[in-house]
Structures are given as C-alpha cells and as structure tokens.
Design a protein around this motif. Structure first.
Motif, PDB file in Angstrom:
ATOM      1  N   PRO A 114       0.819  -1.222   0.000  1.00  0.00           N
ATOM      2  CA  PRO A 114       0.000   0.000   0.000  1.00  0.00           C
ATOM      3  C   PRO A 114       0.850   1.270   0.000  1.00  0.00           C
ATOM      4  CG  PRO A 114       0.131  -0.876   2.209  1.00  0.00           C
ATOM      5  CD  PRO A 114       0.904  -1.838   1.345  1.00  0.00           C
ATOM      6  N   ILE A 115       1.720   1.403  -1.001  1.00  0.00           N
ATOM      7  CA  ILE A 115       2.569   2.587  -1.104  1.00  0.00           C
ATOM      8  C   ILE A 115       1.916   3.574  -2.063  1.00  0.00           C
ATOM      9  CG2 ILE A 115       4.854   3.462  -1.701  1.00  0.00           C
ATOM     10  CD1 ILE A 115       5.934   0.634  -1.255  1.00  0.00           C
ATOM     11  N   ASP A 116       1.579   4.745  -1.566  1.00  0.00           N
ATOM     12  CA  ASP A 116       0.951   5.768  -2.398  1.00  0.00           C
ATOM     13  C   ASP A 116       1.857   6.970  -2.640  1.00  0.00           C
ATOM     14  OD1 ASP A 116      -1.641   4.469  -2.676  1.00  0.00           O
ATOM     15  OD2 ASP A 116      -1.886   4.881  -0.546  1.00  0.00           O
ATOM     16  N   SER A 117       2.877   7.131  -1.808  1.00  0.00           N
ATOM     17  CA  SER A 117       3.809   8.246  -1.994  1.00  0.00           C
ATOM     18  C   SER A 117       5.172   7.855  -1.448  1.00  0.00           C
ATOM     19  CB  SER A 117       3.306   9.514  -1.294  1.00  0.00           C
ATOM     20  OG  SER A 117       3.188   9.307   0.104  1.00  0.00           O
ATOM     21  N   VAL A 118       6.209   8.463  -2.025  1.00  0.00           N
ATOM     22  CA  VAL A 118       7.581   8.170  -1.609  1.00  0.00           C
ATOM     23  C   VAL A 118       8.346   9.482  -1.472  1.00  0.00           C
ATOM     24  CG1 VAL A 118       7.547   5.932  -2.801  1.00  0.00           C
ATOM     25  CG2 VAL A 118       8.455   7.943  -3.984  1.00  0.00           C
ATOM     26  N   MET A 119       9.436   9.443  -0.702  1.00  0.00           N
ATOM     27  CA  MET A 119      10.313  10.612  -0.586  1.00  0.00           C
ATOM     28  C   MET A 119      11.757  10.138  -0.493  1.00  0.00           C
ATOM     29  SD  MET A 119      10.250  13.901   1.997  1.00  0.00           S
ATOM     30  CE  MET A 119      10.792  13.056   3.478  1.00  0.00           C
ATOM     31  N   CYS A 120      12.614  10.770  -1.276  1.00  0.00           N
ATOM     32  CA  CYS A 120      14.039  10.426  -1.308  1.00  0.00           C
ATOM     33  C   CYS A 120      14.822  11.406  -0.445  1.00  0.00           C
ATOM     34  CB  CYS A 120      14.559  10.432  -2.739  1.00  0.00           C
ATOM     35  SG  CYS A 120      16.304   9.978  -2.857  1.00  0.00           S
ATOM     36  N   THR A 121      15.565  10.886   0.539  1.00  0.00           N
ATOM     37  CA  THR A 121      16.329  11.777   1.413  1.00  0.00           C
ATOM     38  C   THR A 121      17.607  12.277   0.745  1.00  0.00           C
ATOM     39  OG1 THR A 121      17.193   9.762   2.472  1.00  0.00           O
ATOM     40  CG2 THR A 121      15.421  10.941   3.605  1.00  0.00           C
ATOM     41  N   ILE A 122      18.053  11.627  -0.321  1.00  0.00           N
ATOM     42  CA  ILE A 122      19.175  12.187  -1.082  1.00  0.00           C
ATOM     43  C   ILE A 122      18.735  13.473  -1.765  1.00  0.00           C
ATOM     44  CG2 ILE A 122      20.686  11.860  -3.089  1.00  0.00           C
ATOM     45  CD1 ILE A 122      20.886   8.938  -2.395  1.00  0.00           C
ATOM     46  N   GLU A 123      17.577  13.437  -2.430  1.00  0.00           N
ATOM     47  CA  GLU A 123      17.062  14.645  -3.090  1.00  0.00           C
ATOM     48  C   GLU A 123      16.731  15.720  -2.056  1.00  0.00           C
ATOM     49  OE1 GLU A 123      15.486  17.506  -5.657  1.00  0.00           O
ATOM     50  OE2 GLU A 123      16.874  15.846  -6.016  1.00  0.00           O
ATOM     51  N   LEU A 124      16.193  15.321  -0.906  1.00  0.00           N
ATOM     52  CA  LEU A 124      15.885  16.297   0.144  1.00  0.00           C
ATOM     53  C   LEU A 124      17.162  16.981   0.616  1.00  0.00           C
ATOM     54  CD1 LEU A 124      13.964  17.634   2.156  1.00  0.00           C
ATOM     55  CD2 LEU A 124      14.265  15.644   3.656  1.00  0.00           C
ATOM     56  N   ALA A 125      18.213  16.206   0.861  1.00  0.00           N
ATOM     57  CA  ALA A 125      19.483  16.793   1.306  1.00  0.00           C
ATOM     58  C   ALA A 125      20.079  17.683   0.227  1.00  0.00           C
ATOM     59  CB  ALA A 125      20.458  15.679   1.684  1.00  0.00           C
ATOM     60  N   ARG A 126      19.939  17.282  -1.029  1.00  0.00           N
ATOM     61  CA  ARG A 126      20.464  18.095  -2.139  1.00  0.00           C
ATOM     62  C   ARG A 126      19.762  19.460  -2.170  1.00  0.00           C
ATOM     63  NH1 ARG A 126      19.931  14.480  -5.960  1.00  0.00           N
ATOM     64  NH2 ARG A 126      22.087  13.770  -5.924  1.00  0.00           N
ATOM     65  N   ARG A 127      18.464  19.463  -1.919  1.00  0.00           N
ATOM     66  CA  ARG A 127      17.716  20.723  -1.928  1.00  0.00           C
ATOM     67  C   ARG A 127      18.134  21.639  -0.779  1.00  0.00           C
ATOM     68  NH1 ARG A 127      11.468  19.194  -3.705  1.00  0.00           N
ATOM     69  NH2 ARG A 127      12.091  17.882  -5.455  1.00  0.00           N
ATOM     70  N   MET A 128      18.575  21.034   0.327  1.00  0.00           N
ATOM     71  CA  MET A 128      18.918  21.842   1.484  1.00  0.00           C
ATOM     72  C   MET A 128      20.282  22.512   1.348  1.00  0.00           C
ATOM     73  SD  MET A 128      16.143  21.317   2.780  1.00  0.00           S
ATOM     74  CE  MET A 128      16.453  22.601   3.941  1.00  0.00           C
ATOM     75  N   GLN A 129      21.095  22.064   0.362  1.00  0.00           N
ATOM     76  CA  GLN A 129      22.416  22.669   0.132  1.00  0.00           C
ATOM     77  C   GLN A 129      23.202  22.777   1.444  1.00  0.00           C
ATOM     78  OE1 GLN A 129      22.141  26.248  -2.290  1.00  0.00           O
ATOM     79  NE2 GLN A 129      20.306  25.491  -3.315  1.00  0.00           N
ATOM     80  N   LEU A 130      23.450  21.616   2.038  1.00  0.00           N
ATOM     81  CA  LEU A 130      24.080  21.553   3.349  1.00  0.00           C
ATOM     82  C   LEU A 130      25.576  21.837   3.311  1.00  0.00           C
ATOM     83  CD1 LEU A 130      22.254  18.348   4.645  1.00  0.00           C
ATOM     84  CD2 LEU A 130      21.715  20.735   5.204  1.00  0.00           C
ATOM     85  N   GLY A 131      26.170  21.807   2.128  1.00  0.00           N
ATOM     86  CA  GLY A 131      27.599  22.071   2.027  1.00  0.00           C
ATOM     87  C   GLY A 131      28.466  20.874   2.349  1.00  0.00           C
TER      88      GLY A 131
END
Length: 309
Positions: free
Chosen positions: A100-117
């Motif tokens: 029953p998977i309706d949505s997913v989230m990638c933490t690599i893409e999330l970290a990339r968006r945060m521009q953590l340096g």
C-alpha cells in the motif's frame, strides 16, 4: 535494505529494516530481519552476509504482512528511494502481494535541496553532518535508524527555509486476472516534458509581468535549486516543462546572465528571455490563470462493434 545485486526482479533482498515513524520522530513499529533469497547472496564484501548466515532465515513472503502494516497510510522514505521502492515492489509482485505505497520521498534529493555544504550526500556523510552516530554501515537496521535521526533535523530545516519536500505519488494497477503491478518510479525530469499541460501556451514571458499558466519553461544547468524541485513547482503552478528550446519556449531559468553555452546560450540566440531561479521561485507565487484546453470527448456509442484488419 541489502540486496544480492542491482536489478530488481533478478537480484533479491537479503536484509530489510522498516521503521514506522510518528509525527514526533519516534519509532512506533518496526520490522528488521535477514531474508533467505533462495539465490547466491551476491556482494558479501559489501553487506557481509553469507549463504550460511541466510540459510533458515524467513523469506519475503513470511514478513510481507508485517511490512504492509507498517507501510499503510505512510510515505515510504529512503536514501535513494527509487532503489528501495523498485526492490520492494518486485519482491511483492513475485508473491502476488500488493504493497500500500501511495507516496515516496528520497532523502538524497531532500538533502540536495537543502544545500548543506557536505562533501557528498552519502548516508555516513550526512550522519556526521548532523552529529548522528553510525555503528554499522550497510546494516539495514542501523542504516534505517540513522536515517530516522537525520530526517528530523532535515525536515525542521526544510520548514524553516520553506523548501518543498520531494514527495512523489506512485500508483498501482489492478488487472482483470487479479494481479497487481506497481508503477515504476522514473525520474521526474524524464516524465515531465511528456505531461500535457491543461492550458494553452500564451507565448513569451515579458519582463515585469507575471507568469501565465501554460507558459513553456525550460531549465539550464546554471541554477542552484535542483531541477526536480523546479519541475515540481512548474507543474504545480500550471506551467509546462520542456526539455527543448524552440520558438515556442516562453522562458528559460538560468542564473548566468550572459551564457556562453548550453540552453541559456541557445535561448539567448532565439530571443527567449532568461530568469534566475531565485526570481523564478518568487514569480511562482504570482502566476495568473491561463486558458484551459478543451478536453477531447469520445462520442462513440456504448456497445458499438468494430471489424479490425
């Protein structure tokens, strides 16, 4: 998750850990086990699991019900979620199970968006950035626990910066024979240019005026926001994403005012206006309505018969 290889449906899962995390970041339920894949365990030098260690362990079918309970009503989050999702659904389809998977989230893409340096976006690098202790790299349970601890401060920072989370919907198809197949999670960039826009293209963007729904927007390499985030915002605003620069392109997002190559250069050559991604993100809050395209209506009468040759 650890696997015998990299191709879902051919390689199998040998170790899995799934944690149900509440709004407070605490783990509510979990499943963590080695799995007997019924085949060679593959890269033992990476995951450390041998055939003898996996012999007698449960198979995916033995734990799928517990996994379904954890997934139901939640978003699947993983570090490189496309990999985990592909293997989970491949295993499920082998035993005729529906996840029953309706949505997913990638933490690599999330970290990339945060521009953590950080030097890179590997799990161990992000763990060090957030002060999280990683005890056993490539251990499914330890990786999942580390990801849980990383996720909480990353989400807090995303809220503070008003960054869009990389949430992607996924679907399942139910066939007449009763089987269920799960949609492949393809990169958004590969799909977006094929998604039809509801609005007609009003033409070129004019500086000083708002964006109009239906405008065709392309992205250059010279941007600071990730292409995936920009594409999500383009589609959500009712704009159209395009990979190509043509006379129909309304705007190219490019942070280089005088590009010497790439899509920005091609746009300037055609007279297509450029806009920085910072300006573009601000302009998305003021998009005005466009003219909707009339939908095609099938007027074929129900029950009409055909002869095909």
């Amino acid at each position: 998750m650890e696997t015998t290889g990299f191709r879902p449906g051919q390689a199998r899962i040998v170790s899995i850990a799934a944690l149900a995390v509440g709004d407070d970041g605490n783990v509510e339920r979990s499943v963590a086990t080695l799995l007997n894949p019924g085949v060679d365990p593959g890269p033992t030098h990476i995951h450390g699991l041998t055939a003898d260690m996996l012999a007698g362990q449960p198979q995916f079918a033995d734990i799928v019900d517990d996994l379904i309970d954890i997934l139901r009503g939640r978003t699947l989050v993983a570090h490189n979620v496309a990999f985990d999702y592909a293997f989970l659904v491949a295993e499920a389809e082998l035993i005729d199970a529906e996840l029953p998977i309706d949505s997913v989230m990638c933490t690599i893409e999330l970290a990339r968006r945060m521009q953590l340096g950080t030097e890179n976006l590997r799990l161990e690098t992000l763990a060090a950035h957030w002060g999280v202790t990683q005890l056993r790299a490539h251990d499914a349970l330890d990786d999942a626990l580390v990801l849980t601890q990383i996720l909480k401060p990353t989400l807090a920072l995303a809220r503070e910066r008003r960054t869009w989370l990389p949430l992607r919907p996924v679907t399942r198809r139910h066939w007449p024979n009763g089987r269920t197949t799960h949609e492949q999670l393809r990169p958004l960039k590969a799909l977006a240019s094929r998604i039809p826009c509801r609005y007609t293209n009003p033409g070129r963007y004019i500086a000083g005026r708002p964006l109009v729904q239906g405008m065709q927007v392309a992205l250059s390499a010279e941007v600071t926001h990730t292409h995936e985030e920009l594409i999500e915002r383009i589609l959500h605003a009712g704009l159209a994403y395009t990979d190509d620069i043509t006379g129909q392109t309304s705007l190219v997002v490019c942070n280089e005012p005088n590009p010497e190559h790439g899509k920005g250069f091609h746009a300037a050559d055609l007279g297509v206006p450029l806009m920085s991604d910072t300006e573009f993100m601000a302009a998305l809050d003021r998009v005005v309505g466009g003219v909707e395209i009339d939908e095609f209506v099938d007027t074929t009468k129900a029950g009409e018969q055909y002869a095909l040759f």
